[in-house]
Design a protein around this motif. Structure first.
Motif, PDB file in Angstrom:
ATOM      1  N   LEU A   1       0.871  -1.185   0.000  1.00  0.00           N
ATOM      2  CA  LEU A   1       0.000   0.000   0.000  1.00  0.00           C
ATOM      3  C   LEU A   1       0.901   1.226   0.000  1.00  0.00           C
ATOM      4  CD1 LEU A   1      -2.988  -0.290   2.510  1.00  0.00           C
ATOM      5  CD2 LEU A   1      -3.089   0.089   0.063  1.00  0.00           C
ATOM      6  N   LYS A   2       1.267   1.637  -1.187  1.00  0.00           N
ATOM      7  CA  LYS A   2       2.226   2.715  -1.297  1.00  0.00           C
ATOM      8  C   LYS A   2       1.511   4.055  -1.291  1.00  0.00           C
ATOM      9  CE  LYS A   2       4.247   3.896  -5.173  1.00  0.00           C
ATOM     10  NZ  LYS A   2       5.185   4.309  -6.232  1.00  0.00           N
ATOM     11  N   VAL A   3       2.179   5.069  -0.753  1.00  0.00           N
ATOM     12  CA  VAL A   3       1.670   6.427  -0.916  1.00  0.00           C
ATOM     13  C   VAL A   3       2.096   6.862  -2.309  1.00  0.00           C
ATOM     14  CG1 VAL A   3       1.799   8.796  -0.092  1.00  0.00           C
ATOM     15  CG2 VAL A   3       1.847   6.902   1.540  1.00  0.00           C
ATOM     16  N   ARG A   4       1.126   7.166  -3.152  1.00  0.00           N
ATOM     17  CA  ARG A   4       1.463   7.397  -4.557  1.00  0.00           C
ATOM     18  C   ARG A   4       1.867   8.844  -4.833  1.00  0.00           C
ATOM     19  NH1 ARG A   4      -3.737   5.405  -7.540  1.00  0.00           N
ATOM     20  NH2 ARG A   4      -4.715   6.534  -5.837  1.00  0.00           N
ATOM     21  N   PRO A   5       2.742   9.052  -5.807  1.00  0.00           N
ATOM     22  CA  PRO A   5       3.115  10.426  -6.156  1.00  0.00           C
ATOM     23  C   PRO A   5       1.964  11.142  -6.869  1.00  0.00           C
ATOM     24  CG  PRO A   5       4.124   8.877  -7.676  1.00  0.00           C
ATOM     25  CD  PRO A   5       3.459   8.060  -6.611  1.00  0.00           C
ATOM     26  N   THR A   6       2.029  12.467  -6.861  1.00  0.00           N
ATOM     27  CA  THR A   6       0.937  13.272  -7.425  1.00  0.00           C
ATOM     28  C   THR A   6       0.640  12.904  -8.879  1.00  0.00           C
ATOM     29  OG1 THR A   6       1.800  15.018  -6.035  1.00  0.00           O
ATOM     30  CG2 THR A   6       0.082  15.632  -7.569  1.00  0.00           C
ATOM     31  N   SER A   7       1.692  12.607  -9.658  1.00  0.00           N
ATOM     32  CA  SER A   7       1.443  12.312 -11.077  1.00  0.00           C
ATOM     33  C   SER A   7       0.517  11.111 -11.228  1.00  0.00           C
ATOM     34  CB  SER A   7       2.751  12.061 -11.797  1.00  0.00           C
ATOM     35  OG  SER A   7       3.443  10.997 -11.188  1.00  0.00           O
ATOM     36  N   GLU A   8       0.690  10.102 -10.365  1.00  0.00           N
ATOM     37  CA  GLU A   8      -0.188   8.926 -10.453  1.00  0.00           C
ATOM     38  C   GLU A   8      -1.616   9.267 -10.046  1.00  0.00           C
ATOM     39  OE1 GLU A   8       1.127   5.180  -8.692  1.00  0.00           O
ATOM     40  OE2 GLU A   8       3.156   5.659  -9.344  1.00  0.00           O
ATOM     41  N   LEU A   9      -1.731  10.171  -9.058  1.00  0.00           N
ATOM     42  CA  LEU A   9      -3.072  10.580  -8.634  1.00  0.00           C
ATOM     43  C   LEU A   9      -3.771  11.306  -9.775  1.00  0.00           C
ATOM     44  CD1 LEU A   9      -2.254  11.991  -5.087  1.00  0.00           C
ATOM     45  CD2 LEU A   9      -3.027   9.708  -5.664  1.00  0.00           C
ATOM     46  N   ILE A  10      -3.038  12.198 -10.417  1.00  0.00           N
ATOM     47  CA  ILE A  10      -3.639  12.961 -11.530  1.00  0.00           C
ATOM     48  C   ILE A  10      -4.013  12.009 -12.663  1.00  0.00           C
ATOM     49  CG2 ILE A  10      -3.116  14.663 -13.323  1.00  0.00           C
ATOM     50  CD1 ILE A  10      -3.758  15.941 -10.692  1.00  0.00           C
ATOM     51  N   ALA A  11      -3.131  11.048 -12.948  1.00  0.00           N
ATOM     52  CA  ALA A  11      -3.433  10.085 -14.015  1.00  0.00           C
ATOM     53  C   ALA A  11      -4.715   9.324 -13.690  1.00  0.00           C
ATOM     54  CB  ALA A  11      -2.270   9.119 -14.213  1.00  0.00           C
TER      55      ALA A  11
END
Lengths: 311, 553
Positions: free
Chosen positions: A273-283
C-alpha cells in the motif's frame, strides 16, 4: 522546443503553438483533453512536472495559469500577459503553455484560457493548492467538466473539507479522495473474502487528515455503522479496523509502503500500500471524467446510503 | 458498448432517415452491476450477500480478482519466465490481485521455494512492464511455492494437493485455483488426468478450478476434438480457458469498440463499400530453436487456424447482443460457419518456405538448412489463403489471410480496402495517384489505426493523391498499454471468458483449414521465397488473378 512571448494575447499564443508543432514535424493533434492548472509561482514547478508525467497516459494540452503580483504600485495597475509555449520533448507527450498574468487580466484569466482550449475535448481544472470557495462557480472552474482540488495541501484541511461539502457539484473531486483508492479497493477485497456483516469500524490516522475523514465518512455511509476516529502519529492513514461477529478485519500500515491484512480466523498477510506520487493521482483522476458520485457520498457521510443521481 | 445502438446490423444499408436511438446512459451502471454480480457469483455464495463497499457507481475501485491462486506447469519454460511471471507481478503492482494471491510452480527441477522465488524475482526484474517495487514483491513472494516433479510422479501431485490445501489455510485462497499448462501439448492429457486423479480438478463446494491452455489446440479437427474430450472430461467446458494472446491486445479489443460503439464505420462495413480485406501477420524471425515443434506443423496451423481466423471473425461478425462471452461466441461462430473455401484450392491458396537470403542487413539461412529440419521437409513457413464469408453482409468480398516467417518486418494488421468511388468528377490525370481508400487496424507493433484517403495536393492544379490519417495508441492513450497476458490472466481469475476462444470455435477453425492442408499434402511443394522479402511470387499471382495486389504493410 520553447517559445517565449511577452505582453501577448491568446491568438498570438495559438500561432506559437501551431508554429512549434510544425517545427517539430508533428502537425497532427493526438491530445485527448485540456488540463488547466491554476497555481502560484511557488507550486508551479511541481504541478507542471506531475501533469507532464500524467500526460504519458493522457496526452493533454496543459495550460498553467499563474497570477503574478508586481512589486511597485504603478506596475500593479498595468495589465499584461506573458506566455511560455513548450512543445515536443519539453512538454511530456502534449503541449504546455505557461501563462503569467499581471494586473487586471488576472481577474479575467478565463478570457485567455477559453480560446486556447482544444476543440471538442474535455477540460479539467486542477488547483494544486488554494482552490476557490465554490469551484463550480469559479470562472475557470465553470469551463471544466472535472474540477480537482486538494484539501491536503491547505492550511486547515478540515475547514476546507466542510467548504467542499457545501459547494459540491457533479464533476468535483479531490486528491485527498484519490489517495484512498488503494485503501478502499483493499477493504472491498477483504470484505469480499470475509463475507460478513460489519458491526463497528475505526479509522486511525494522523490528526487533521482529510483523507482519513473521507474514508471514515465513506465507511459510515456504506456500512451503516458509526466510525470511530483514532489519532495516531501517522504518517497519513495508518489503520482501518472493521468489527464483525467473528473478530476484526484489520489493515494496518504503521509505516512505509508495507501493510498487513488480518482477517478473522486467518493468518495475517502482507499487502503493498504505497503512498502514490501526485502524477499517479492525476493520471487516475483523468481516467474518468464523469461525475464521481461516490465522492459525493463520502463528503456527505452517513445517512445517504443510496448513490445520489443529481445533487 | 453494444447498448449504445440498438440498430440491428442488417439495417446498415438502409438510408439513415430515421434518427439513431439515443445512447442510454443509464444502461451502463446496470451493466457494471451485472458484472459485479457475476463476479460475486464466482465466489460461490449460497446467500445473496452484497458487498456494501462495492457499488456500480464507484468506478474507481478496480475489479480485483477474488481470493485465488495460480498453478503453473512448466514454470521453467520461456513463456513462463518472459510473459507469465512478469504479468503476474504487473497485476500485483497495479493492485489487481487479491491479498493472499498464491503462485505455485511445478517443474522437473530440484528446487526449494526460495530458489523458485529467486527465478521469479529475476524474470520479473528483467521482463516486467512496471517498475520493480520491493513491497509488492514481498506481498507476492510470501505466497510462492514450488513443487518439483515429473508429470508421471504421483507423489509430486500429492505434494501439490497438500500445497494447495496449505495455501487455502494460510493464505485464504478459498480453494480457487487456475492451472496453467505451459507445457508442450503432448503432455496436456497426462497433466489433466493427474489433476483429476488427485482430486485437484474438483472444486470444493463454492469455489472454482480452471484449466488454462496455450495453442496449439490440436493439429487438425480430429486431434482438436480429442484434446477437447480429454479436457472436458476433467474440467467443465466453461472452466477451460484457451489463451490466444492476440485477443488480449488492446487493438484487437478495440476492433469491437471501433465497429460497435461508433456510428461512422458500420454503415460502410459491408459488401456495398468494401472491396476486400487483407489480414496479415508477418514475422521477421525464422523458426529459431523451435524446429521440433514447428516442422510438420507449419505456419497455417500455427497462425492462421487460431490468430488470423479470430481476427477475421472479429472483423466480419455481426453486432453481438451484449458484450459477454456467450453473445460473442454466437456471433463469431456464425462467421466461422459461413466461411466458404475457394473451389480451386490450387489457384487461391499459396504456401512457401523461406530460402537463404539477406534479412534486415543480416545473412540468414533457408528453412531447409535450419538445424533439426529434414532437408526434404514440405512444412510451410508462409501461407496465404483466400476465404469468403457467405452471408448477406459479405457475399463476394474476399478475405485474404497471409502469414509468414522471415518476411520484411514484424507486423500484424487488418486492412479493410474499399471500392473506388463509382464516379469521379475529376479527370483521370488528376486522380492518377489515387489508390483505394482503406482502414488499417495495426495490431502490432505500434498499435493503432490508419485511414487512407485521397486529398488535393496543394498548388494551382487539381491533383489528388493518397494521404493517411493516423491514430496511434501510444499517443492518445496509455504510454504502454497492459501486456496481453496481464489482461488474460486477470480474466481467467475473474472468470471472464470474453477474450478466450471456445472449443466450438477451435473446431470450426479446423474445419476451414483441414481441406486446405489436405490439398497441400497431395499437391506440389511449398514455393521458395527469399528471406526478407514479402513472400513468394505465387502469392502475388494469386491476388493478381483477382485483379488485386497485396498491401505492403
Amino acid at each position: 522546443m520553447k517559445i517565449d512571448l511577452t505582453d501577448t494575447t491568446a491568438s498570438k499564443i495559438n500561432k506559437a503553438l501551431v508554429k512549434g508543432r510544425r517545427a517539430i514535424g508533428t502537425p497532427a493533434v493526438g491530445m485527448v483533453l485540456t488540463m488547466v492548472i491554476v497555481t502560484d509561482e511557488e507550486n508551479a514547478y511541481d504541478s507542471i512536472k506531475a501533469a507532464e508525467d500524467a500526460s504519458h497516459e493522457h496526452p493533454a494540452r496543459t495550460l498553467v495559469v499563474i497570477k503574478r503580483h508586481a512589486r511597485s504600485p504603478r506596475d500593479r495597475t498595468k495589465s499584461h500577459l506573458d506566455a511560455e509555449v513548450r512543445v515536443g520533448a519539453d512538454a511530456g507527450t502534449g503541449e504546455t503553455v505557461i501563462l503569467r498574468t499581471y494586473g487586471e487580466v488576472s481577474d479575467h484569466a478565463d478570457s485567455v484560457v477559453l480560446p486556447l482550449l482544444l476543440p471538442d475535448a474535455p477540460v479539467v481544472v486542477w488547483w494544486p493548492v488554494n482552490a476557490p470557495e465554490v469551484p463550480a462557480k469559479d470562472p475557470l472552474g465553470s469551463l471544466a467538466q472535472r474540477r480537482i482540488t486538494d484539501m491536503y495541501a491547505v492550511e486547515q484541511p478540515l475547514v476546507a473539507l466542510e467548504a467542499r461539502v457545501r459547494s459540491y457539484a457533479p464533476g468535483d473531486t479531490d486528491l485527498a479522495w484519490t489517495r484512498l483508492t488503494p485503501w478502499r479497493s483493499m477493504l472491498a477485497a477483504a470484505l469480499d473474502q470475509a463475507r460478513t456483516k460489519i458491526i463497528s469500524a475505526a479509522v486511525e490516522s494522523e490528526a487533521e487528515n482529510p483523507s482519513a475523514e473521507l474514508l471514515a465518512r465513506w465507511l459510515g455511509a456504506r456500512l451503516d455503522v458509526k466510525v470511530d476516529r483514532v489519532v495516531t502519529a501517522g504518517p497519513v492513514v495508518t489503520a482501518v479496523r472493521l468489527g464483525t461477529d467473528k473478530g476484526e478485519i484489520v489493515i494496518d500500515r504503521p509505516e512505509g509502503p508495507l501493510a498487513t491484512l488480518t482477517l478473522p480466523g486467518q493468518p495475517s498477510r502482507t499487502l503493498a500500500l504505497k503512498v502514490r506520487p501526485t502524477s499517479e493521482l492525476i493520471a487516475e483522476e483523468l481516467r474518468r471524467l464523469d461525475a464521481d458520485e461516490m465522492y459525493a457520498v463520502a463528503l456527505r457521510g452517513g445517512g445517504t446510503k443510496e448513490t445520489p443521481r443529481h445533487v | 458498448m453494444s447498448d449504445e445502438s440498438t440498430l440491428p446490423a442488417a439495417t446498415v444499408e438502409a438510408p439513415a432517415a430515421d434518427a439513431p436511438p439515443k445512447p442510454e446512459q443509464a444502461a451502463k451502471p446496470e451493466k457494471a452491476a451485472k458484472a459485479a454480480k457475476a463476479f460475486e457469483g464466482d465466489l460461490g455464495s449460497e446467500d445473496d450477500w452484497d458487498n456494501p463497499l462495492r457499488d456500480p457507481g464507484d468506478r474507481r475501485l478496480p475489479l480485483i480478482a477474488g481470493p485465488s491462486g495460480l498453478v503453473i506447469f512448466g514454470v521453467t519454460g520461456d513463456l513462463s519466465r518472459k510473459k507469465l511471471m512478469p504479468a503476474v507481478y504487473d497485476l500485483a503492482n497495479r493492485g489487481l490481485l487479491p491479498p493472499g494471491f498464491s503462485l505455485v510452480g511445478f517443474a522437473r527441477r530440484d528446487w526449494e521455494d526460495e530458489d523458485f522465488a529467486q527465478i521469479v524475482h529475476d524474470s520479473v526484474r528483467d521482463h516486467a512492464r512496471t517498475e520493480f517495487r520491493e513491497e509488492v514483491w514481498q506481498q507476492l513472494a510470501e505466497g510462492m511455492r514450488f513443487i518439483p516433479g515429473d508429470f508421471d510422479d504421483d507423489a509430486a501431485f500429492e505434494q501439490l494437493r497438500a500445497a494447495v490445501e496449505e495455501l487455502d489455510a494460510s493464505r485464504g485462497t478459498s480453494g480457487n485455483y487456475a492451472f496453467y499448462l505451459s507445457v508442450p501439448p503432448k503432455f496436456f492429457p497426462k497433466v489433466v488426468q493427474q489433476l483429476k486423479k488427485h482430486g485437484l480438478a474438483n472444486a470444493p463446494e463454492g469455489s472454482w478450478r480452471r484449466g488454462v491452455i496455450e495453442k496449439p489446440f490440436g493439429h487438425n479437427l480430429k486431434s482438436a476434438r480429442e484434446l477437447n474430450r480429454v479436457l472436458h472430461d476433467v474440467f467443465d467446458p466453461e472452466q477451460v480457458f484457451r489463451i490466444d494472446h492476440y485477443l488480449g491486445k488492446e487493438t484487437v479489443q478495440n476492433i469491437l469498440a471501433l465497429r460497435f460503439a461508433n456510428q461512422m464505420y458500420e454503415p460502410v462495413w459491408n459488401r456495398s463499400y468494401v472491396d476486400h480485406v487483407q489480414i496479415t501477420m508477418a514475422e521477421d524471425i525464422g523458426i529459431g530453436g523451435r524446429a521440433g515443434y514447428y516442422d510438420g506443423i507449419g505456419s497455417a496451423r500455427d497462425v492462421i487456424q487460431n490468430h488470423l481466423l479470430q481476427l477475421m471473425a472479429l472483423t466480419a461478425m455481426e453486432e453481438p447482443i451484449a458484450f459477454d462471452a456467450e453473445s460473442l461466441l454466437t456471433e463469431k461462430l456464425k462467421v466461422l460457419k459461413s466461411v466458404k473455401l475457394p473451389e480451386d484450392l490450387g489457384e487461391h491458396t499459396v504456401r512457401g518456405q523461406y530460402a537463404a537470403g539477406w534479412q534486415g542487413g543480416e545473412q540468414v539461412s533457408g528453412y531447409l538448412e535450419e538445424d533439426g529440419i529434414d532437408p526434404q521437409s514440405s512444412t510451410d513457413t508462409y501461407a496465404a489463403v483466400k476465404l469468403e464469408v457467405d452471408n448477406r453482409r459479405w457475399a463476394g468480398v474476399p478475405f485474404y489471410l497471409r502469414t509468414g516467417k522471415r518476411l520484411g518486418r514484424r507486423v500484424t494488421e487488418i486492412a479493410v480496402v474499399f471500392q473506388r468511388a463509382p464516379h469521379s468528377p475529376f479527370d483521370s490525370t488528376a486522380t492518377e495517384e489515387l489508390g483505394a481508400n482503406a482502414i488499417v487496424i495495426r495490431v502490432q507493433p505500434d498499435e493503432g489505426m490508419t485511414v487512407r484517403f485521397g486529398s488535393k495536393v496543394p498548388g494551382t492544379s487539381m491533383e489528388i493523391r493518397d494521404v493517411t490519417m493516423d491514430f496511434a495508441y501510444g499517443e492518445s492513450f496509455t504510454e504502454s498499454s497492459p501486456e496481453a497476458y496481464e489482461r488474460l490472466i486477470l480474466d481467467v481469475l475473474l472468470g471472464d471468458a470474453n477474450l478466450f476462444p471456445r472449443h466450438q470455435e477451435v473446431e470450426e477453425s479446423w474445419k476451414i483449414l483441414d481441406p486446405i492442408e489436405e490439398y497441400w499434402g497431395t499437391h506440389g511443394r511449398p514455393a521458395q521465397y527469399a528471406s526478407g522479402s514479402w513472400g513468394p511470387e505465387e502469392a502475388d499471382e494469386m491476388l493478381a488473378r483477382d485483379g488485386r495486389s497485396w498491401r505492403r504493410p
